[in-house]
Design an enzyme around this catalytic site. Structure first.
Site, PDB file in Angstrom:
ATOM      1  N   GLU A  75      -1.479  -8.682   5.031  1.00  0.00           N
ATOM      2  CA  GLU A  75      -1.386  -8.864   6.489  1.00  0.00           C
ATOM      3  C   GLU A  75      -2.752  -8.739   7.165  1.00  0.00           C
ATOM      4  O   GLU A  75      -2.908  -9.092   8.318  1.00  0.00           O
ATOM      5  CB  GLU A  75      -0.370  -7.871   7.082  1.00  0.00           C
ATOM      6  CG  GLU A  75      -0.856  -6.443   7.305  1.00  0.00           C
ATOM      7  CD  GLU A  75      -0.883  -5.573   6.036  1.00  0.00           C
ATOM      8  OE1 GLU A  75      -0.752  -6.122   4.927  1.00  0.00           O
ATOM      9  OE2 GLU A  75      -1.048  -4.343   6.174  1.00  0.00           O
ATOM     10  N   CYS A  88       0.825  -1.200   0.000  1.00  0.00           N
ATOM     11  CA  CYS A  88       0.000   0.000   0.000  1.00  0.00           C
ATOM     12  C   CYS A  88       0.868   1.262   0.000  1.00  0.00           C
ATOM     13  O   CYS A  88       1.529   1.544  -0.986  1.00  0.00           O
ATOM     14  CB  CYS A  88      -0.964  -0.050   1.188  1.00  0.00           C
ATOM     15  SG  CYS A  88      -2.324   1.107   1.034  1.00  0.00           S
ATOM     16  N   HIS A 146      -3.623  -5.491   1.110  1.00  0.00           N
ATOM     17  CA  HIS A 146      -2.975  -5.723   2.406  1.00  0.00           C
ATOM     18  C   HIS A 146      -3.030  -7.196   2.788  1.00  0.00           C
ATOM     19  O   HIS A 146      -3.951  -7.604   3.494  1.00  0.00           O
ATOM     20  CB  HIS A 146      -3.710  -4.941   3.491  1.00  0.00           C
ATOM     21  CG  HIS A 146      -3.463  -3.475   3.468  1.00  0.00           C
ATOM     22  ND1 HIS A 146      -2.424  -2.881   4.150  1.00  0.00           N
ATOM     23  CD2 HIS A 146      -4.129  -2.472   2.859  1.00  0.00           C
ATOM     24  CE1 HIS A 146      -2.465  -1.571   3.965  1.00  0.00           C
ATOM     25  NE2 HIS A 146      -3.497  -1.288   3.186  1.00  0.00           N
TER      26      HIS A 146
END
Ligand code: ADP
Lengths: 574, 80, 229, 80
Positions: free
Chosen positions: C205, C86, C203
């Protein structure tokens, strides 16, 4: 300093009786700076003069309540040595004037209320009311407010996990933007505002002070020059980047043992923060305004004391910690200045260029703030409708379709997709359900959070509407598997000087009290926004409720989605 | 006809972007930068060829959309 | 696998990726402040998501000039894998480690939602745990994710296999409706030529823990763990 | 000395902001707008008083930070 004429007094929003009290407290005529200070301290916003009498009747205690109303935010015990710190606050008027910045700075303000107490903000929510979707301004206001809330929350990296939106023509000229923040702190390390210790340094940190949002001031004085309009925007601009740095810097400093008291500079900035800190600690304070970091040249003491510049904090440190604290602030590229010290005089003394420019007693001013028992009339009961008397719609499928497409019921996905609702990687139940579920990092627990109110119920029957809002909040939390613990509220009403409006306020409080008592669901913080009227037409009474509950085992929650084919569908309740 | 619109923040309005650029420039060892303000430049190609008409046309666009007149000022420049 | 996570002022997914790296590898990543001029020896450098410098001027621009980035560029040159997520992707394009730029989303709105991505190839340090062509569900949350590069550059990237992920429909169909931000050719992530540097807008994660509703993002960290341990 | 820097997108570079403004203007019934491009205006107050020095100084800032020369052009204007 200019003369204090009756017009100047009136422009500062003080009535004759109030001004008489100013004269008694001062023992002389105040100068303009002092008058300005009285004006903000005794404003509805800071003094709660119309609502205090009634707010006191709300239940605020329970074994799990660590800090009820009175501090920057409410604090409750959520187990495992942790506390949830939360509050809701309105930014209605600024958001109508400039929707993006008004909403953004509303989020910034409520975040500061929470991290001021030593809590890391972990979730934002909001409660929004707009005028009719057909109204010429609505589209512009909705898109600005939503973008502003997102713009600020996304940048600071706190997920916006829930909220509510209603449309009604009564909000055409008075939208409501209520923002809520929930934070987490160790239960035994809650920071408060009270200033202690004669001689201890008073510290200013954060952004510089500019001429933002100075009330009543523009007209109040001949000493402002001709282009004062241009110089004095009433709109504050938020800087979420600086706020993010301020969060990290304050939390870092809070890990040391250096802070005695801390307070954010919210509405009425330096004035209310320094008064509150001194008053709570029973201290006096001396400020040297030459030291206040300023964004512009030639700022007057009046402007410095009344500025509403954002992203600023005031703190009192244990002596000898200044350099360490300065080091932390500078690491995060923030301003740091020692702007004064505590005294035992019980007075606030303001100096600039070596002169005393203001000298006021603290307690009398704080304690003698007006409190009104405003006349009120009960809201006339409406006739009860019996569902049996209503016509049965022919095509229920079509009706369902209409309902699902109506502004107050349709999907809010287009709103929450503009909010980062997942940052921090603990959002277990995203927007779209009954309540958001946010994990308590490092434990097996989670918090459930929701905001609720149905203003059309409140206008029909304030007491039942107030009770319903609390009950709905309770239901939304239990629906995801949480034990509801406490609420914050945001009381949005019209002009309290009108007995019918005051009656709505009293009614809603009565209903909320009844529901809170019945559910052992206390109020730990809140905010009041009055005078939401245009041309004598008030908004619907809107007591927004923000509820927080705990889920002990985050693995055990329920959502709204049907998950399995063939599963039974049950209806419970009456 | 081309028009250039400059949109700048009013005096006294906080400019977080300008402030951050100022910081970054000084971190990059550019000295002697006292203040930075960031604004917008909007370039429009118009079919209108009468300058007066074009100007009033663009001013209307500024009031309505291009500038947020609560916090911003605008100036209009015409070319060809 | 020892990872360094670079923290810029305004980073806000630094902890999120720290947690995932720790969970997957069992090794605590080092968190490196942007003012550091040196980096210890690490197997992986991660530039996290967030709003470094508030995304002011151009997202990623000011962060790309920070002291630590000189060292990151040097290490990347020496072949140390770098992952930019990002805002980290924006920093990588601004610093020249990856081609192209990330412009404002086509509809000018911030977008936060799950999207579906096609893993273009499993032949990389970052994607070996996925199948080529696999469709994974991973969230995006950004305002400036609209990938742009000239047509020639895009052809070159495609020719070199430098496209890492594309936005697709859940069934893998590549169409404009699957594209959340207007990116050229639905591009969600790109590699450098040697495929040692990856930047992506989504993302991973954020969906690496079943309690959060999915684990498709975990594959990237598992790939790195397998490749780098 | 003051400097104004205009940062504009190079030809052929996508301009989502300009496009969106174009759309919005036509939705607001402003006709005859053929193209819109959005750029930045950055105003700097410099302590430097020599124009030549100032210009080269600002050009360096543009190359290093203010513009992304892969996609943007910049022009510099000095005043007083
Ligand atoms: N302004 C908003 N911001 C974020 N989420 C919102 C907002 N408005 C509504 N939502 C989310 O949309 C869902 C439906 O909202 P609403 O219809 O008000 O719920 P309820 O079922 O409690 O009446 C909820 O999950 C709520 O959190």
């Amino acid at each position: 300093m200019s003369e204090i004429t009756p017009e100047v007094v009136a422009e500062h929003g003080l009535n004759e009786t109030e001004y008489q009290r100013v004269l008694e407290i001062m023992g002389r005529e105040p100068n303009l700076l002092e008058l300005g200070i009285f004006s903000v301290m005794w404003s509805e916003h800071c003094s709660y003069k119309s609502s205090k009498k009634w707010l006191k009747t709300l239940p605020t205690e329970a074994p799990h309540v660590i800090e009820g109303p009175g501090e920057n935010a409410g604090v409750i015990d959520i187990g495992e040595g942790l506390a949830a710190v939360f509050k809701m606050e309105s930014h209605n008027h600024p958001s109508f004037i400039e929707p993006y910045q008004g909403a953004a700075t509303g989020v910034g303000g409520i975040l500061r209320d929470v991290f001021t107490m030593g809590a890391r903000p972990i979730a934002n929510l909001n409660a929004l009311r707009f005028g009719s979707p057909e109204h010429a301004k609505t589209r512009h206001l909705v898109s600005g407010v939503v973008a502003g809330i997102g713009g600020y929350g996304n940048c600071v990296g706190v997920p916006t996990v829930g909220g509510e939106v209603n449309f009604d023509p009564s909000y055409n000229g008075n939208i409501l933007v209520n923002a809520m923040t929930v934070g987490l702190a160790p239960a035994d390390r809650i920071f408060k505002a009270a200033a202690q210790g004669v001689g201890n340094p008073v510290i200013y940190v954060g952004s510089k002070t500019g001429r933002d949002g100075i009330h009543g001031a523009t007209m109040a004085s001949a000493e402002f020059d001709d282009d004062s309009d241009e110089k004095r925007p009433t709109v504050q601009v938020g800087d979420p980047f600086t706020e993010k740095l301020l969060i990290e810097a304050c939390l870092e400093l809070m890990e040391t043992d250096a802070i005695i008291g801390i307070q954010d500079m919210g509405a009425a900035g330096l004035t209310s923060s320094s008064f509150e800190m001194a008053s709570k600690g029973g201290m006096g304070v001396e400020l040297n305004l030459d030291q206040v970091p300023c964004r512009e040249d030639g700022m007057t003491p009046y402007e410095m004391m009344l500025s509403e510049s954002q992203e600023r904090m005031l703190m009192v440190l244990k002596p000898g910690n200044e350099d360490m604290a300065r080091g932390i602030m500078e690491k995060w590229d923030l301003d740091f200045a020692v702007i004064g010290s505590l005294t035992e005089t019980g007075r606030m003394v303001l100096r600039m260029h070596g002169d005393v420019v203001g000298d006021l007693p603290i307690d009398p001013l704080a304690e003698a703030s007006p409190e009104y028992d405003r006349p009120w009339v009960p809201t006339p009961a409406r006739e009860e409708l019996d569902a049996k008397d209503l016509p049965v719609p022919g095509d229920t499928g079509k009706v369902l379709y209409q309902l699902m497409g109506s502004p107050n019921l349709c999907s809010r996905r287009w709103i929450w997709e503009q909010y980062d609702h997942m940052v921090m990687a603990d959002t277990q139940a995203r927007p779209g359900g009954d309540a958001a579920v946010v994990r308590v990092h490092g434990t097996g627990r989670a918090l459930a959070i929701s905001t609720d109110c149905t203003p059309r119920y409140c206008v029909a029957d304030p007491a039942r509407g107030g009770a319903q809002a609390v009950a709905e909040s309770w239901r939304n939390l239990t629906a995801v598997g949480a034990t509801p613990l406490a609420i914050t509220d945001n009381m949005n009403f019209g002009n309290p000087e009108r007995p019918e409006i005051m009656g709505q306020f009293v009614g809603c409080i009565e209903g909320m009290r009844a529901a809170c008592d019945a559910l052992a669901y206390p109020v730990v913080s809140g905010n009041v926004s009055l005078y939401n009227e245009t041309n004598g037409a008030a908004i619907l009474p809107t007591p927004a409720i923000g509820g927080v509950g705990v889920i002990e085992d985050a693995a055990k929650t329920a959502g709204i989605a049907f998950t399995e084919e063939g599963a039974d569908i049950l209806l419970i309740g009456e | 006809m081309k028009a250039r619109v400059y949109v700048t923040l009013k005096n006294g309005v906080l400019d977080p972007q300008g402030k951050a650029i100022e910081h970054a420039l000084s971190a990059l060892d550019f000295q002697g930068v006292e203040q930075v303000r960031q604004g917008k430049l909007i370039e429009l190609d118009l079919s209108e060829s009468d300058p007066e008409q074009a100007r009033s046309h663009v001013a209307a666009m500024c009031e309505k959309l291009l500038a947020n007149t609560v916090i911003e000022n605008y100036t209009i420049e015409l070319a060809d | 696998m020892k990872a360094a996570v670079i923290v810029f002022p305004g980073s806000n997914c630094d902890r999120d990726v720290q947690v995932t790296l720790r969970d997957v590898s069992g090794v605590e990543p080092v968190m490196v402040w942007h003012k550091e001029s040196s980096l210890e020896d690490v197997d992986l450098i991660v530039l996290p998501g967030g709003f470094s410098y508030g995304d002011y001027l151009r997202s990623g621009a000011m962060a790309s000039k920070s002291l630590v980035m000189r060292e990151v560029v040097k290490r990347a040159g020496a072949g140390v894998p770098v992952l930019g997520i990002c805002n980290g992707f924006q920093v990588l394009t601004e610093s020249g480690l990856l081609p192209g730029v990330l412009m404002r989303n086509a509809n000018l709105k911030f977008v936060c939602k799950d999207v579906h991505l096609k893993v273009e190839s499993s032949q990389s340090l970052f994607t070996s745990a996925y199948e080529a062509g696999q469709v994974v569900r991973i969230p995006v949350a950004h305002h400036d994710g609209n990938y742009f590069a000239g047509e020639d550059e895009l052809d070159r990237l495609e020719g070199n296999g430098q496209i890492a992920f594309r936005y697709v429909q859940p069934d893998g169909a590549l169409d404009p409706d699957a594209n959340p931000n207007g990116s050229a050719r639905n591009i969600a992530g790109v590699y450098n030529e040697r495929k040692t540097v990856l930047g992506l807008m989504p993302h991973p994660e954020r969906l690496a823990d079943p309690q959060l509703g999915g684990t498709d993002g975990k594959g990237m960290f598992q790939s790195l763990l397998e490749s780098l341990s």
